[in-house]
Write a protein that holds these residues in place. Structure first.
Motif, PDB file in Angstrom:
ATOM      1  N   UNK A  30     -26.066  49.474  -6.105  1.00 38.41           N
ATOM      2  CA  UNK A  30     -25.727  48.115  -6.521  1.00 38.41           C
ATOM      3  C   UNK A  30     -25.704  48.014  -8.044  1.00 38.41           C
ATOM      4  N   UNK A  31     -26.707  48.618  -8.701  1.00 34.48           N
ATOM      5  CA  UNK A  31     -26.749  48.587 -10.163  1.00 34.48           C
ATOM      6  C   UNK A  31     -25.591  49.374 -10.768  1.00 34.48           C
ATOM      7  N   UNK A  52     -24.545  40.743   1.525  1.00 33.60           N
ATOM      8  CA  UNK A  52     -25.740  40.014   1.102  1.00 33.60           C
ATOM      9  C   UNK A  52     -27.020  40.640   1.642  1.00 33.60           C
ATOM     10  N   UNK A  53     -26.895  41.721   2.422  1.00 36.05           N
ATOM     11  CA  UNK A  53     -28.057  42.364   3.047  1.00 36.05           C
ATOM     12  C   UNK A  53     -28.389  43.655   2.315  1.00 36.05           C
ATOM     13  N   UNK A  90     -30.109  41.171  -0.392  1.00 35.65           N
ATOM     14  CA  UNK A  90     -29.812  41.929  -1.604  1.00 35.65           C
ATOM     15  C   UNK A  90     -30.197  41.125  -2.848  1.00 35.65           C
ATOM     16  N   UNK A  91     -30.003  39.818  -2.767  1.00 31.89           N
ATOM     17  CA  UNK A  91     -30.395  38.900  -3.834  1.00 31.89           C
ATOM     18  C   UNK A  91     -31.210  37.784  -3.191  1.00 31.89           C
ATOM     19  N   UNK A 138     -27.849  32.994   8.562  1.00 35.26           N
ATOM     20  CA  UNK A 138     -28.045  33.499   9.923  1.00 35.26           C
ATOM     21  C   UNK A 138     -26.741  33.406  10.703  1.00 35.26           C
ATOM     22  N   UNK A 139     -25.970  32.373  10.445  1.00 40.11           N
ATOM     23  CA  UNK A 139     -24.705  32.213  11.169  1.00 40.11           C
ATOM     24  C   UNK A 139     -23.765  33.383  10.880  1.00 40.11           C
ATOM     25  N   UNK A 140     -23.698  33.793   9.607  1.00 40.71           N
ATOM     26  CA  UNK A 140     -22.812  34.907   9.248  1.00 40.71           C
ATOM     27  C   UNK A 140     -23.276  36.205   9.901  1.00 40.71           C
ATOM     28  N   UNK A 141     -24.579  36.399   9.945  1.00 38.52           N
ATOM     29  CA  UNK A 141     -25.114  37.609  10.563  1.00 38.52           C
ATOM     30  C   UNK A 141     -24.855  37.611  12.070  1.00 38.52           C
TER      31      UNK A 141
END
Length: 460
Positions: A219-220, A377-378, A403-404, A411-414
């Motif tokens: 990520x960095x 985002x995970x 991740x941030x 939760x809906x997206x997951x």
């Protein structure tokens, strides 16, 4: 082993060979003094009651000088096994090391067998922590075979190690440095930003870490071309301590342009069993076994079985557990499931105890975890199965780390991802987002998460 190791850097401080030799000499003399006058013999064993790099390094070298086993105490170590000597070494001060030797009346519950080099405690991630005894010959084999396998045996390598030395993985890298020299750059606390700074600013040829570290480094590196170049230039990008998720490996390769060198091992095996390297790498595998180590897959359970010179002599004070783990013909039952391809490359799927059983079929948690980790985002995900009294089998619980933390996944997206990528009974019943509890070595504490899912419906 070499009489004099290579250069040593601890948290940015250069420890001179003279300072290291002086600390080891003082420690060895102090340890001998504690028991020598009363018994006429050196200590039965030497223990280091600390997780800091300076303490472990000085004590390990002093124990080697005294020809006695070294007990490396973990956070969950059973004190009844603890030997009479405890050594603490202060943090480096202007390149100096200050050893402090103390004594305790305790003795090991079971004296280690002759020839024992070190005793480690298992992490406890899959059950109760146990004391694992490794012989000096097993440790020597590990250092030699691992270095040869990875091509870092010429004494000119700079090893960056942000792992605790009281665990077998970190200690194995110390053993390579001890055997072949070069530079050992030790970070006593895992700070990804410090690792990135050293990859960019200090000569480094080899890095070892857990999957979570490579997640953060990738990520960095997305916005740091100097870090990307530094990671790509490494000879070894070693990874262990937990199963490397396919999504993490793919993202790192995409960003850096070079692969993570996944590996497989366990304390009971010394620890390294199979390793990927520049010469031995295949996507989705942990590489090929070390020379001299045999691996086969149990046909009935899919369990990975290991045999070779690096295996433990047994668990101290636990003949029952030793008998369960080691067969009469020398094969170690690892408790992990896996597969071997026709070319001898090993794939590790997960632990037998981690297997999720649905409709009578076994499913590796990684199958579900990879779907969750595909969300940008995970950062990490752990999935556990909780037995039910229902016909379908286990219920699935997922724990997700953002991740941030300031922008956690919804939760809906997951759930949408799981709906699209998983059959109905493998979709998590509960998805919780938050920081994952971790063991000292950096891997997620599955035992704790399994207990939390079973006792509180996943609430933490």
């Amino acid at each position: 082993m070499n009489a004099a190791p290579g250069s040593l850097v601890i948290d940015g401080d250069l420890i001179t060979p003279t300072a290291l030799a002086t600390a080891v000499e003082r420690t060895a003399k102090a340890l001998s003094r504690e028991l020598g006058p009363a018994t006429g013999r050196p200590p039965l064993a030497v223990g280091v009651d600390a997780t800091t790099g300076p303490a472990v390094i000085v004590t390990a070298l002093a124990a080697e000088r005294l020809h006695v086993p070294l007990f490396l105490r973990g956070h969950s170590a059973a004190v009844q096994h603890w030997p009479p000597q405890v050594v603490a070494v202060a943090a480096p001060n202007a390149g100096e090391l200050a050893p402090v030797v103390t004594a305790t009346p305790r003795r090991p519950l079971e004296p280690p067998a002759p020839g024992t080099g070190a005793v480690f405690w298992t992490s406890g991630s899959s059950g109760t922590a146990k004391a694992v005894a490794l012989s000096r010959s097993a440790l020597d084999y590990q250092a030699e075979a691992t270095a040869r396998h990875l091509g870092i045996d010429d004494g000119d390598d700079a090893l960056l190690l942000p792992l605790p030395l009281n665990h077998a993985y970190g200690f194995s890298v110390f053993g390579i440095w001890r055997r072949f020299g070069g530079e050992l750059n030790l970070h006593t606390v895992l700070r990804p930003e410090a690792v990135a700074a050293d990859v960019k600013g200090r000569r480094t040829t080899s890095l070892d870490g857990v999957p979570f570290l490579y997640t953060l480094l990738a990520k960095a590196a997305e916005s740091d071309p100097v870090l990307r170049a530094g990671l790509r230039a490494l000879t070894v990008r070693g990874c262990g301590g937990a199963v490397l998720p396919a999504t993490v490996a793919a993202h790192f390769l995409d960003v850096v342009g070079a692969p993570v060198h996944d590996g497989y091992g366990l304390t009971e095996a010394g620890p390294n069993v199979a390793l990927s390297s520049a010469a031995h790498s295949r996507t989705g595998t942990v590489g090929r076994p070390l020379p001299g180590t045999d691996v086969r897959i149990a046909p009935d359970t899919g369990e990975v079985l290991v045999r070779g010179p690096g295996l433990m002599t047994g668990y101290l004070g636990r003949p029952d557990a030793t008998g369960d783990a080691l067969s009469g013909d020398g094969w170690l039952r690892t408790g992990d499931t896996g597969a071997l391809d026709p070319d001898g490359y090993l794939s590790v799927l997960g632990r037998l105890k981690d297997i999720i059983i649905v409709l009578g079929e076994n499913h590796a948690p990684a199958t579900i975890e990879d779907v969750l980790r595909a969300d940008e985002a995970v950062a990490d995900a752990v999935v556990v199965g909780v037995p039910t009294q229902k016909a379908h089998g286990d219920s699935v619980f997922a724990f997700v780390e953002a991740a941030d933390p300031g922008r956690p996944p919804s939760e809906r997206a997951l759930r949408t991802r799981c709906y699209q990528g998983l059959p109905p009974l493998l979709r998590p019943r509960v998805i919780q987002v938050g920081a994952l509890p971790r063991l000292p070595g950096g891997k997620a504490d599955r035992q704790r998460l399994r207990r939390l899912a079973a006792t509180s419906g996943g609430a933490r």
